[in-house]
Write a protein that holds these residues in place. Structure first.
Motif, PDB file in Angstrom:
ATOM      1  N   ARG A  61      46.098  28.677  33.014  1.00  0.00           N
ATOM      2  CA  ARG A  61      45.458  27.657  33.851  1.00  0.00           C
ATOM      3  C   ARG A  61      43.956  27.855  33.955  1.00  0.00           C
ATOM      4  N   ARG A  62      43.475  29.010  33.554  1.00  0.00           N
ATOM      5  CA  ARG A  62      42.044  29.276  33.508  1.00  0.00           C
ATOM      6  C   ARG A  62      41.696  29.906  32.174  1.00  0.00           C
ATOM      7  N   GLN A  63      40.497  29.611  31.668  1.00  0.00           N
ATOM      8  CA  GLN A  63      40.030  30.180  30.408  1.00  0.00           C
ATOM      9  C   GLN A  63      39.215  31.425  30.686  1.00  0.00           C
ATOM     10  N   PRO A  64      39.564  32.561  30.096  1.00  0.00           N
ATOM     11  CA  PRO A  64      38.798  33.778  30.363  1.00  0.00           C
ATOM     12  C   PRO A  64      37.453  33.752  29.654  1.00  0.00           C
ATOM     13  N   SER A  65      36.438  34.262  30.338  1.00  0.00           N
ATOM     14  CA  SER A  65      35.135  34.427  29.710  1.00  0.00           C
ATOM     15  C   SER A  65      35.166  35.693  28.861  1.00  0.00           C
ATOM     16  N   LEU A  66      34.167  35.853  28.014  1.00  0.00           N
ATOM     17  CA  LEU A  66      34.095  37.059  27.194  1.00  0.00           C
ATOM     18  C   LEU A  66      34.021  38.324  28.044  1.00  0.00           C
ATOM     19  N   PRO A  67      33.197  38.369  29.116  1.00  0.00           N
ATOM     20  CA  PRO A  67      33.197  39.582  29.944  1.00  0.00           C
ATOM     21  C   PRO A  67      34.566  39.884  30.553  1.00  0.00           C
ATOM     22  N   MET A  68      35.298  38.847  30.944  1.00  0.00           N
ATOM     23  CA  MET A  68      36.637  39.081  31.481  1.00  0.00           C
ATOM     24  C   MET A  68      37.558  39.667  30.413  1.00  0.00           C
ATOM     25  N   LEU A  69      37.480  39.130  29.198  1.00  0.00           N
ATOM     26  CA  LEU A  69      38.298  39.656  28.108  1.00  0.00           C
ATOM     27  C   LEU A  69      37.937  41.110  27.813  1.00  0.00           C
ATOM     28  N   LEU A  70      36.643  41.426  27.847  1.00  0.00           N
ATOM     29  CA  LEU A  70      36.210  42.806  27.612  1.00  0.00           C
ATOM     30  C   LEU A  70      36.791  43.737  28.677  1.00  0.00           C
ATOM     31  N   GLY A  71      36.710  43.308  29.945  1.00  0.00           N
ATOM     32  CA  GLY A  71      37.230  44.138  31.035  1.00  0.00           C
ATOM     33  C   GLY A  71      38.727  44.333  30.942  1.00  0.00           C
ATOM     34  N   LEU A  72      39.465  43.262  30.657  1.00  0.00           N
ATOM     35  CA  LEU A  72      40.920  43.367  30.559  1.00  0.00           C
ATOM     36  C   LEU A  72      41.339  44.182  29.341  1.00  0.00           C
ATOM     37  N   ALA A  73      40.581  44.054  28.247  1.00  0.00           N
ATOM     38  CA  ALA A  73      40.888  44.858  27.068  1.00  0.00           C
ATOM     39  C   ALA A  73      40.765  46.342  27.369  1.00  0.00           C
ATOM     40  N   ARG A  74      39.753  46.725  28.157  1.00  0.00           N
ATOM     41  CA  ARG A  74      39.593  48.129  28.532  1.00  0.00           C
ATOM     42  C   ARG A  74      40.732  48.587  29.437  1.00  0.00           C
ATOM     43  N   VAL A  75      41.115  47.738  30.378  1.00  0.00           N
ATOM     44  CA  VAL A  75      42.202  48.100  31.293  1.00  0.00           C
ATOM     45  C   VAL A  75      43.497  48.360  30.524  1.00  0.00           C
ATOM     46  N   TYR A  76      43.770  47.526  29.509  1.00  0.00           N
ATOM     47  CA  TYR A  76      45.032  47.628  28.784  1.00  0.00           C
ATOM     48  C   TYR A  76      44.948  48.517  27.547  1.00  0.00           C
ATOM     49  N   GLY A  77      43.771  49.107  27.315  1.00  0.00           N
ATOM     50  CA  GLY A  77      43.631  50.015  26.189  1.00  0.00           C
ATOM     51  C   GLY A  77      43.702  49.331  24.846  1.00  0.00           C
ATOM     52  N   THR A  78      43.115  48.122  24.749  1.00  0.00           N
ATOM     53  CA  THR A  78      43.132  47.386  23.495  1.00  0.00           C
ATOM     54  C   THR A  78      41.750  46.771  23.273  1.00  0.00           C
ATOM     55  N   THR A  79      41.635  45.767  22.431  1.00  0.00           N
ATOM     56  CA  THR A  79      40.352  45.144  22.120  1.00  0.00           C
ATOM     57  C   THR A  79      40.453  43.634  22.296  1.00  0.00           C
ATOM     58  N   VAL A  80      39.300  42.982  22.386  1.00  0.00           N
ATOM     59  CA  VAL A  80      39.270  41.532  22.485  1.00  0.00           C
ATOM     60  C   VAL A  80      39.899  40.907  21.245  1.00  0.00           C
ATOM     61  N   SER A  81      39.620  41.457  20.079  1.00  0.00           N
ATOM     62  CA  SER A  81      40.185  40.918  18.846  1.00  0.00           C
ATOM     63  C   SER A  81      41.702  40.951  18.878  1.00  0.00           C
ATOM     64  N   GLU A  82      42.258  42.037  19.373  1.00  0.00           N
ATOM     65  CA  GLU A  82      43.712  42.138  19.455  1.00  0.00           C
ATOM     66  C   GLU A  82      44.275  41.192  20.508  1.00  0.00           C
ATOM     67  N   LEU A  83      43.547  40.996  21.611  1.00  0.00           N
ATOM     68  CA  LEU A  83      43.982  40.035  22.621  1.00  0.00           C
ATOM     69  C   LEU A  83      44.093  38.641  22.023  1.00  0.00           C
ATOM     70  N   LEU A  84      43.173  38.308  21.134  1.00  0.00           N
ATOM     71  CA  LEU A  84      43.132  36.981  20.531  1.00  0.00           C
ATOM     72  C   LEU A  84      43.964  36.886  19.259  1.00  0.00           C
ATOM     73  N   GLY A  85      44.623  38.001  18.874  1.00  0.00           N
ATOM     74  CA  GLY A  85      45.461  37.976  17.676  1.00  0.00           C
ATOM     75  C   GLY A  85      44.672  37.848  16.404  1.00  0.00           C
ATOM     76  N   GLU A  86      43.430  38.362  16.390  1.00  0.00           N
ATOM     77  CA  GLU A  86      42.564  38.196  15.224  1.00  0.00           C
ATOM     78  C   GLU A  86      42.213  39.514  14.551  1.00  0.00           C
ATOM     79  N   GLU A  87      42.990  40.541  14.823  1.00  0.00           N
ATOM     80  CA  GLU A  87      42.693  41.843  14.230  1.00  0.00           C
ATOM     81  C   GLU A  87      43.007  41.828  12.734  1.00  0.00           C
TER      82      GLU A  87
END
Length: 213
Positions: A61-87
């Motif tokens: 329901r909301r679109q994450p900004s790049l800083p939000m994706l960066l923060g969540l990637a750190r929390v979950y121990g992954t990367t923005v690229s992996e979050l977006l399925g582009e690794e």
């Protein structure tokens, strides 16, 4: 007295566009949080978000900004690229231009510029349109390196403001509050490299997060 039936809730056009642009982010965020055995409240606190905001991100329901994706990637121990399925393939050291599909997040457009799986840093090529995310103050563990390719970039770093021209670079501790914005109507394009800190010690620093003023 008869009351009209409540109309079923439909996603707004903005939410629908979000789902189309980033189809894998919402379910991926939810899966990663549950896989790390984190409650919505715990994950949101580490990423510097409210539980309600994180819930909206997880449901699309909301679109994450790049800083939000960066923060969540750190929390979950992954990367923005992996979050977006582009690794890309993990062992492929070359990132071909044709394979670096552009992804938009809260106005910024960025392309993968390196494989970050198992790496200590993540490089991105970022297009910053004029007026996009200029009110975001970022604070997070690690370091950032920025190199301007085109246009002019305004960097607010602590209490100072710097204007970077093409060819200029900046390298700083990202625990220093900082803002990035295009300094001209033509926008800016830059190389952006940040360190990936995913240790429990680093996660303790995350509630500082990225804040909107």
């Amino acid at each position: 007295m008869n009351h009209p039936a409540t109309a079923p809730e439909h996603p707004t056009p903005e939410a629908a566009a979000t789902t189309e642009e980033l189809p894998d982010v919402a379910p991926r965020l939810r899966e990663l949080r549950r896989g790390r055995a984190l409650t919505l409240e715990a994950a949101a606190a580490r990423a510097g978000l409210s539980p309600a905001h994180l819930s909206r991100l997880e449901t699309g329901r909301r679109q994450p900004s790049l800083p939000m994706l960066l923060g969540l990637a750190r929390v979950y121990g992954t990367t923005v690229s992996e979050l977006l399925g582009e690794e890309p393939p993990e062992r492929d050291p070359v990132i071909r231009a044709a394979r670096a599909e552009p992804v938009e997040a809260d106005g910024w457009i960025y392309r993968q510029a390196g494989s970050s799986s198992g790496r200590a840093m993540q490089p991105l090529r970022v297009t910053v349109p004029y007026g996009a995310q200029g009110d975001l103050v970022r604070v997070h563990p690690g370091e950032e390196w920025i190199h301007v390719l085109e246009g002019r970039l305004r960097l607010g770093l602590g209490g100072a403001v710097h204007v970077l021209d093409p060819g200029d670079s900046a390298h700083f501790d990202s625990m220093t509050p900082h803002r990035l914005a295009a300094a001209g109507p033509g926008g800016a394009e830059l190389l952006f490299v940040h360190t990936l800190l995913t240790s429990p010690i680093a996660e303790l620093c995350l509630p500082g997060g990225a804040h909107r003023r």
